[in-house]
Design a protein around this motif. Structure first.
Motif: not given
Lengths: 262, 158, 768
Positions: C223-225, C316-317, C327-331
């Motif tokens: 996934k995009p961070t 993602a931005g 950051a704990e962006t999943q996947e």
């Protein structure tokens, strides 16, 4: 004899389904959705396994139904090759209009509603072993080719949207008249009771599986690949080696292909 | 009174992205569809109360997940911004989830004034070309709706 | 950020203002090591890496002191994301166990789903196929002061588990649920995942040998961070206060099982590529602490440094560097691989599995390279935003926490003998802690993958046969009783180990390894830290003394675990909850047995003498509203003998059913064996001594009730005697109801339908 087990993003039953296909003496492989769809024509039959293709976005099965591989499958269905859609595979066949009549979206698999005594006792996802009565004539349908009418099988379900409904009463009537209802949820003795837990998801006429008018395409909510080996069955069944009731669906497919070739 | 609660994701909406992607890559809408967004709409029918603001506050607290969602509330009419064709999709068969929401509000939270809850998705289609409404109808019928359980309407913008 | 030269109070306030949770002295020690003021990004990286969650700064000393982590079957102890033990010469089981407590209290659905998402990544990144999960859950009192919130949390957690796990396609085969007032403001959501891998195909979460010298690629996949979960790690270690809940919501991550499903399949292709090429890679999932944690731990474990460029990250931005770092962006996963594989790895993710079209912005990107220096360097917009010694960053810090016993003044009460034991039985059967779990497990896909042999509800443990063509199965169970932990954290820990092991033995499997997820209050409070220390001591003693079967004096090793502190609200801490999972190996799945009684006329035996141990029992709590003091203890040689007897008897195929004695004591255990069965049971307790009937029937002293195959009674007794046990024949499987008598007097006579009604409604009502 080669079978393609179709894999969409989010499919999650392709491996055990392939095991079942191979165990019945057919060759098979997992066919990823973005492979060139022309390659599909080389196969003798197809299984669309269960899972959450595209995570059931918009509604279960609809996004996958727009993939190019489904257009090819529609042609192969017209050519009489067998297609078995299990759970999400059934939902995809309905959303693509291949089932029930091949002429558009005539059914929906809506959210499960469990009704007892006129009251809704539960909704949504449900995983349980169910009893199925084979309601079609022997040799009527590719996936139940060697089952007699009235035979009872124990096979599990696991879905949130398996409640078969149609806005047009005539669709259900036609399914009954043309012997397209292949499996119904029933009691241990084979009785069709419209209430939960026998009717496990609220489906019209207890319908668990249907075929197309020609009988080569079968869609069913229960998972025969999870009842393939005897050791997969619940505790009440003796823990023996050998096979379970789900095997007959895949065995039927093989026999169907063999007899069609003669 | 009818309280219309519109809720949409702050984070990327994977479902709307999938719909857009499918329209563009699989259904021939390149050059026609510019964007797709999605909101969920809860239309909550309530007896008149003396302090509607506090009821609305309670409802949004319960029904909106502010970690990932934004919302807007309007009483009576549905206020949507211009520039898109909004397609409202709801179930015509019994909506179990709407019943669960109503039960939760009435039984667990004791909001006895709530009479009914209706649930819908609003697909906001950003369409280029002459007749966006008929394009929207086509998209609804080809993708967004299964007429055996769903119904849809194009919401007229004021 | 200015650290050097600031007064303590100034530094404190500027740290807090920046959203950094570390102490003033921690910040100063970093500045000292760097010899300059740290950057903001560096402080955030240290803050995440030195958090309780990532560094175990309070717990590590205690864990080191007590836990047995080695054994003849251990392939990989608790050093990476999962532990690994061998099944046979070829196959291994991979296990990981974590908590997701704090997020689940705030956002039950996403919190629980993220818990599953994280734990399955931990197992998958060892090169394993994830084959099962288990979910031990603790919720508040559904009939208490916070009933509405408790039910909201419970419902949301169960929804989160099924919505994620079912879509991913991993079956839930075990779990437990306990309701208690002490969880009113702090639910516990633990998750266990197991996988299988061939021994020679294990992939390690470390930079492989030579990767620094050859400048291997660092590749981020998934996934995009974004900024989701920013500050999540620090949050997981904070005491929750109600007014902070809204603000805290920003710390919860948004999981996506659909993307994960596709990623897992792509990972399989990666593993295949690596096998075919015969190269070693490093592979790790991104969890707490995000990119910085995963990358620096892999680099440090291999003894290398690394240089990352945040501008090469798919995002993602627009986000500042400290967000992108932690950051704990999943996947997401991180790969360290030779450059010559770069194009092929990118193709697997970006083309074959088409990540960009599966999830907007998802892909695989090369984001940096390995180096031979010892620095962890991160660049952003051409500037060096982090440049720190990598081992200092990952080394964390240690605290020696003070401890002091918590004095509870619990007394053993004098309760009357109830007049009607039938009523007591029905009340206990309908207690939310005893009643049928069906309401929950029907939401879980227990069958997906087609490997399930024994499913939830059928026995004390679940069983899967994950490798086709092999006869072996893997059993899994979980256990922890907060009511025992409340009386004695030591015995709470020990009984959890013993019961988890009994559970897998009850189907005939041999306990092979344990994991512990340790859920406690604020470790800065000496009483809470004492509870933690005592529980660890107790569970370690049990693991050491119950022995790996076939290896006298060798412990059942604890190969994975997790510590969750700060499960505390202003109302107090949760009762000590060391949740134990036990993996058992079943040599031949065809021999495994289940709980329901099978054949009328079969004789029923009791293993395990009854002691006056009603402290923390369901009987005291439900019927009398008290805790008591005589907590069940584990008599190690006795416990071991009982477990071995059942395993041997199942192997000889002379048992038809077995159930371990736990909540509700022997009477409820016997009744539970009738619930799914068509049979009843007739028991006579005349030969069990003169303890008062209620104490005898409801004491939760450990043991088993077993149904012996007709004609094999002598053989069963012989096996038990060989372990110095004296099994007692207590009755028969019948065609009637549940009957218990003593000296010719009927104490309990229940109709099966009445018992079933009580038992099947208890949990459904509690979660309505």
């Amino acid at each position: 004899m080669r079978i393609a087990v179709i894999q969409f993003p989010g499919t999650n039953c392709e491996h055990e389904t392939l095991v079942a296909v191979k165990e019945c003496g057919m060759d098979g492989e997992i066919f990823r959705w973005n492979r060139p769809e022309q390659e599909l024509c080389e196969f003798d039959g197809y299984v669309i396994p269960g899972g959450f293709s595209y995570q059931d976005r918009v509604r279960a099965g609809v996004i996958a139904s727009k993939e190019p591989v489904m257009a090819t499958l529609r042609e192969e269905a017209a050519n009489g090759k067998p297609i078995i859609g299990i759970c999400n595979g059934f939902q995809i066949l309905v959303e693509s209009g291949i089932l029930p009549f091949g002429d558009g979206v005539r059914l929906a698999l809506a959210q499960n509603v469990m009704i007892r005594g006129g009251e809704i006792v539960r909704r949504g996802y449900y995983c349980a072993w169910t009893m199925l009565r084979h309601d079609a004539e022997e040799r009527r349908c590719s996936g139940s080719y060697i089952l007699r009418r009235g035979e009872i099988l124990s096979i599990p379900i696991a879905h949130a949207e398996g409640n078969l409904v149609s806005s047009d009463k005539k669709v259900i009537e036609r399914l009954i008249e043309d012997d397209q209802i292949v499996f119904r949820y029933c009691s241990e003795r084979g009785d069709i009771i419209s209430e939960f837990p026998v009717n496990v998801n609220g489906s019209t006429e207890n319908i668990a599986g249907i075929c197309n008018p020609e009988g080569n395409v079968l869609g069913m909510m229960p998972h025969p690949e999870r009842a393939f080996f005897a050791w997969q069955l619940p505790w009440k069944h003796p823990r023996v080696r050998g096979y379970g009731p789900g095997r007959i669906v895949f065995e039927s497919m093989r026999r169907y292909i063999e007899e069609r070739r003669l | 009174m009818i309280i219309n609660l519109r809720v949409w994701l702050k984070i990327p909406d994977a479902e709307a992205a999938t719909v857009k992607n499918t329209l563009l890559r699989r259904m021939g809408y390149q050059g026609i569809i510019r964007d797709v967004r999605r909101e969920r709409l809860l239309s909550i029918e309530s007896d008149d109360v003396s302090d509607p603001d506090s009821l609305i506050k309670q409802l949004t607290r319960e029904l909106v997940n502010e970690n990932k969602e934004n919302f807007a509330v309007s009483v009576g009419s549905l206020e949507l911004s211009n520039g898109c064709v909004p397609v409202k999709v709801s179930l015509w068969i019994e909506d179990g989830e709407a019943i669960s929401i109503k039960d939760r509000l009435v039984k667990r939270l004791g909001l006895k004034m709530i009479r009914s809850v209706q649930r819908a998705n609003i697909w906001k289609l950003y369409i280029d070309g002459d007749d966006p409404e008929s394009v929207a109808r086509r998209i609804a019928e080809e993708l967004l709706v299964n007429p055996n359980k769903d119904r849809y309407e194009i919401i007229k913008l004021g | 950020m200015k650290v050097i030269g600031l007064a303590d109070s100034e530094l404190e306030s500027s740290l807090r203002k920046a959203g950094i949770g570390m102490s003033v002295s921690e910040a100063r020690s970093i500045a000292t090591i760097l010899g300059r003021d740290p950057t903001l990004a560096e402080l955030f990286c240290y803050d995440a890496m030195w958090s309780e969650h990532c560094s175990y700064k309070s717990s590590r000393a205690v864990l080191r002191e007590f836990l047995p982590t080695e054994g003849p079957n251990v392939v990989l102890g608790p050093v990476e994301d999962s532990g690994i033990v061998s099944i046979d010469d070829e196959w291994c089981v991979v296990i990981s166990h974590e908590s997701h407590n704090h997020p689940s209290q705030i956002l039950p659905n996403e919190g629980a789903a993220t818990g599953i998402g994280g734990i399955v990544r931990d197992v998958n990144c060892m090169g394993a196929r994830v084959v099962a999960t288990a979910d031990p859950l603790r919720f508040g009192d559904p009939y208490g002061r916070e009933s509405s919130r408790v039910r909201w949390v419970a419902e949301g957690v169960v929804d989160g588990i099924w919505q994620y796990g079912n879509a991913l396609g991993v079956p839930v085969i075990a779990g437990d649920v306990v309701f208690s007032r002490c969880f009113d403001y702090n639910c516990l959501v633990n998750v266990v995942a197991i996988g299988v891998v061939r021994r020679d195909e294990i992939i390690r979460s470390r930079a492989p040998p030579g990767s620094g010298e050859k400048g291997y690629d660092v590749i981020l996949v998934g996934k995009p961070t974004d900024s989701s979960g920013f500050g999540g790690v620090v949050f997981a270690s904070d005491t929750l206060r109600e007014e902070e809940e809204e603000a805290n919501r920003g710390a919860v991550q948004i999981p996506d099982p659909f993307l994960k499903n596709v990623l897992f399949k792509a990972n399989e292709d990666l593993f295949r590529l690596v096998r075919e090429e015969g190269v070693e890679i490093g592979f790790k999932d991104l969890g707490g602490g995000g990119l910085t944690c995963a990358s620096s731990e892999m680099g440090a474990a291999g003894g290398y440094g690394m240089e990352l460029d945040l501008d090469m990250l798919h995002v993602a931005g627009e986000f500042p560097p400290e967000v992108l770092c932690i950051a704990e962006t999943q996947e997401r996963f991180l790969i360290i691989a030779p450059r010559e594989l770069r194009e092929r790895i990118l193709r697997i993710y970006n083309e074959d599995w088409d990540l960009p079209n599966v999830y907007e912005g998802a892909r695989a990107s090369v984001i940096g390279r390995m180096t031979i220096h010892d620095r962890y360097i991160v660049r952003h917009r051409g500037e060096e935003v982090v440049n720190v010694p990598i081992k200092h960053l990952t080394g964390g810090i240690r605290y020696e926490r003070a401890w002091r016993p918590r004095i509870r003044n619990l007394l053993e009460p004098a309760v009357k003998m109830p007049e009607d034991l039938n009523m007591v039985m029905l009340e206990l059967l309908s207690s939310p802690n005893i009643a049928s779990r069906e309401h929950i497990y029907r939401y879980y896909d227990t069958e997906v993958q087609g490997n399930t042999v024994i499913r939830p509800g059928e026995a004390d443990a679940g069983l899967i046969a994950p490798v086709r063509g092999k006869d072996f199965g893997i059993a899994l169970s979980v256990d922890s009783n907060p009511f025992y932990g409340r009386i004695s954290p030591y015995w709470g820990g020990a009984t959890a180990v013993a019961e988890a092991m009994r559970n897998v033995a009850a189907i005939g499997a041999t306990p092979s390894t344990l994991t512990d997820c340790l859920n406690f209050g604020n470790p800065e409070k000496p009483e809470a830290f004492w509870e933690f220390r005592e529980s660890v001591r107790g569970l370690a003693d049990a693991a050491r003394n119950l022995w790996l079967k076939g290896y006298p004096d060798q412990p059942v090793p604890i190969v994975s675990g997790n510590v969750s502190f700060y499960n505390e609200s202003p109302e107090g801490a949760v009762d000590p909850s060391p949740v134990i999972a036990c993996v058992g190996i079943m040599k031949e799945i065809s021999k495994a047995i289940t709980m329901p009684l099978k054949e009328s006329g079969d004789e029923v035996y009791l293993l395990g003498p009854r002691f006056d141990e009603l402290g923390g029992s369901e009987y005291y709590r439900v019927i009398w509203g008290i805790t008591g003091a005589n907590v069940p203890v584990v008599r190690f040689p006795l416990e071991r003998s009982m477990i071995y007897t059942v395993i041997d008897a199942v192997d000889r195929e002379i048992l038809r059913a077995a159930h371990d004695i736990s909540n509700g004591g022997m009477a409820i255990t016997a009744a539970e064996m009738c619930m799914l069965s068509d049979h009843g049971i007739s028991i006579d307790i005349s030969s069990l001594g003169d303890m008062r009937p209620d104490r005898l029937l409801f004491s939760e002293s450990s043991g088993f009730i077993v149904e012996v195959v007709d004609g094999a009674e002598q053989e069963f007794v012989k096996i038990a005697r060989s372990y110095n046990l004296n099994p007692v024949r207590i009755g028969r499987v019948s065609t009637g109801g549940i009957e218990i008598e003593r000296d010719g007097k009927m104490l309990v006579r229940l109709d099966l339908e009445d018992a079933r009604d009580a038992w099947s409604s208890g949990l459904r009502e509690a979660m309505r």
